[in-house]
Motif scaffolding. Structure first.
Motif, PDB file in Angstrom:
ATOM      1  N   GLY A  43     -42.022  34.046 -60.828  1.00 40.76           N
ATOM      2  CA  GLY A  43     -41.959  35.490 -61.028  1.00 40.76           C
ATOM      3  C   GLY A  43     -41.287  35.857 -62.344  1.00 40.76           C
ATOM      4  N   VAL A  87     -42.174  41.654 -57.585  1.00 40.11           N
ATOM      5  CA  VAL A  87     -42.395  41.581 -56.142  1.00 40.11           C
ATOM      6  C   VAL A  87     -42.311  40.131 -55.660  1.00 40.11           C
ATOM      7  CG1 VAL A  87     -44.056  42.021 -54.293  1.00 40.11           C
ATOM      8  CG2 VAL A  87     -43.774  43.682 -56.131  1.00 40.11           C
ATOM      9  N   ALA A  88     -42.810  39.196 -56.473  1.00 49.64           N
ATOM     10  CA  ALA A  88     -42.732  37.777 -56.099  1.00 49.64           C
ATOM     11  C   ALA A  88     -41.287  37.323 -55.961  1.00 49.64           C
ATOM     12  CB  ALA A  88     -43.462  36.927 -57.130  1.00 49.64           C
ATOM     13  N   ALA A  91     -39.803  38.816 -52.809  1.00 49.86           N
ATOM     14  CA  ALA A  91     -40.339  38.246 -51.568  1.00 49.86           C
ATOM     15  C   ALA A  91     -39.595  37.000 -51.122  1.00 49.86           C
ATOM     16  CB  ALA A  91     -41.828  37.933 -51.735  1.00 49.86           C
ATOM     17  N   CYS A 102     -46.554  41.071 -51.966  1.00 41.57           N
ATOM     18  CA  CYS A 102     -46.640  40.026 -52.989  1.00 41.57           C
ATOM     19  C   CYS A 102     -48.072  39.508 -53.096  1.00 41.57           C
ATOM     20  CB  CYS A 102     -45.674  38.889 -52.652  1.00 41.57           C
ATOM     21  SG  CYS A 102     -45.745  37.505 -53.808  1.00 41.57           S
ATOM     22  N   GLN A 106     -50.285  39.931 -56.446  1.00 43.08           N
ATOM     23  CA  GLN A 106     -50.731  38.732 -57.164  1.00 43.08           C
ATOM     24  C   GLN A 106     -52.242  38.721 -57.331  1.00 43.08           C
ATOM     25  OE1 GLN A 106     -48.796  36.801 -58.804  1.00 43.08           O
ATOM     26  NE2 GLN A 106     -46.940  37.733 -57.975  1.00 43.08           N
ATOM     27  N   SER A 179     -48.507  32.864 -50.572  1.00 44.20           N
ATOM     28  CA  SER A 179     -48.310  34.067 -49.750  1.00 44.20           C
ATOM     29  C   SER A 179     -49.340  34.129 -48.636  1.00 44.20           C
ATOM     30  CB  SER A 179     -48.406  35.325 -50.622  1.00 44.20           C
ATOM     31  OG  SER A 179     -47.453  35.308 -51.644  1.00 44.20           O
TER      32      SER A 179
END
Length: 204
Positions: A43, A87-88, A91, A102, A106, A179
């Motif tokens: 990320g 967001v990654a 998460a 996520c 992505q 994810s």
């Protein structure tokens, strides 16, 4: 989380006896598989490389060495990749809604990276030749050589941008895949066999 609770499914045991019982339970630790992708490192890499792209585009735009028509989509796409990287990293708390966000971001980041690669290729094909003006309006060979060096740097930066976007695309696909495994959107939740050994009844 209901889908993360260990649920024993009865009636699917291949072998069952008074002493041994085999059952299947959902893997309660499957959400930790997301951490195997090193989401914090990937990320932050997404954020850093996208910021570098934004700075390069901003410099070229400010100097009049680029096209607004291709740079505006590139800037917007890079901002989307920065959001996806943030967001990654967030998460990592393994909260299911954050993991779903996520995955969605992505997927968006993958499309944004592809769009950026196309924009950079278009810019490479339509890069104006700044140096002809020097040769036709300026007889100084020294300035012409400097201009050729600037054009060479310009093309190298475009090539570097394509490599960066390819790396961002690979990162986005990797994070999206991990994810997807965690939230079970592509396949059912994995189950682990659990063998229960029961003590024989005590005979009096």
């Amino acid at each position: 989380m209901e889908d993360e609770a260990a649920v024993v499914e009865e009636g699917i045991s291949p072998a069952q006896s008074p002493l041994v019982a085999v059952s299947f339970q959902r893997n309660v630790h499957r959400n930790k598989k997301y951490l195997e992708a090193e989401p914090k490192a990937l990320g932050i890499t997404q954020i850093g490389l996208s910021l570098f792209q934004i700075i390069c585009v901003g410099v070229f735009l400010s100097k009049g060495l680029s096209f607004v028509t291709t740079d505006i989509p590139l800037l917007i796409s890079s901002i989307l990749v920065i959001i996806a990287g943030s967001v990654a990293v967030a998460a990592q708390n393994l909260h299911l809604p954050t993991l779903r966000a996520c995955l969605g971001m992505q997927v968006v980041a993958s499309g944004a990276s592809l769009l950026n690669m196309i924009c950079i290729l278009i810019k490479m094909d339509h890069t104006p030749s700044f140096c002809w003006n020097y040769y036709y309006h300026n007889a100084t060979v020294h300035w012409g050589e400097i201009c050729h060096q600037i054009e060479s740097i310009h093309s190298h930066i475009h090539a570097e941008g394509i490599v960066i976007e390819a790396a961002l695309l690979a990162i986005s696909i990797t994070l999206a895949a991990y994810s997807c495994k965690v939230i079970n959107c592509c396949s059912p939740a994995s189950k682990m066999p659990v063998i229960t050994v029961q003590a024989p009844p005590v005979q009096h």
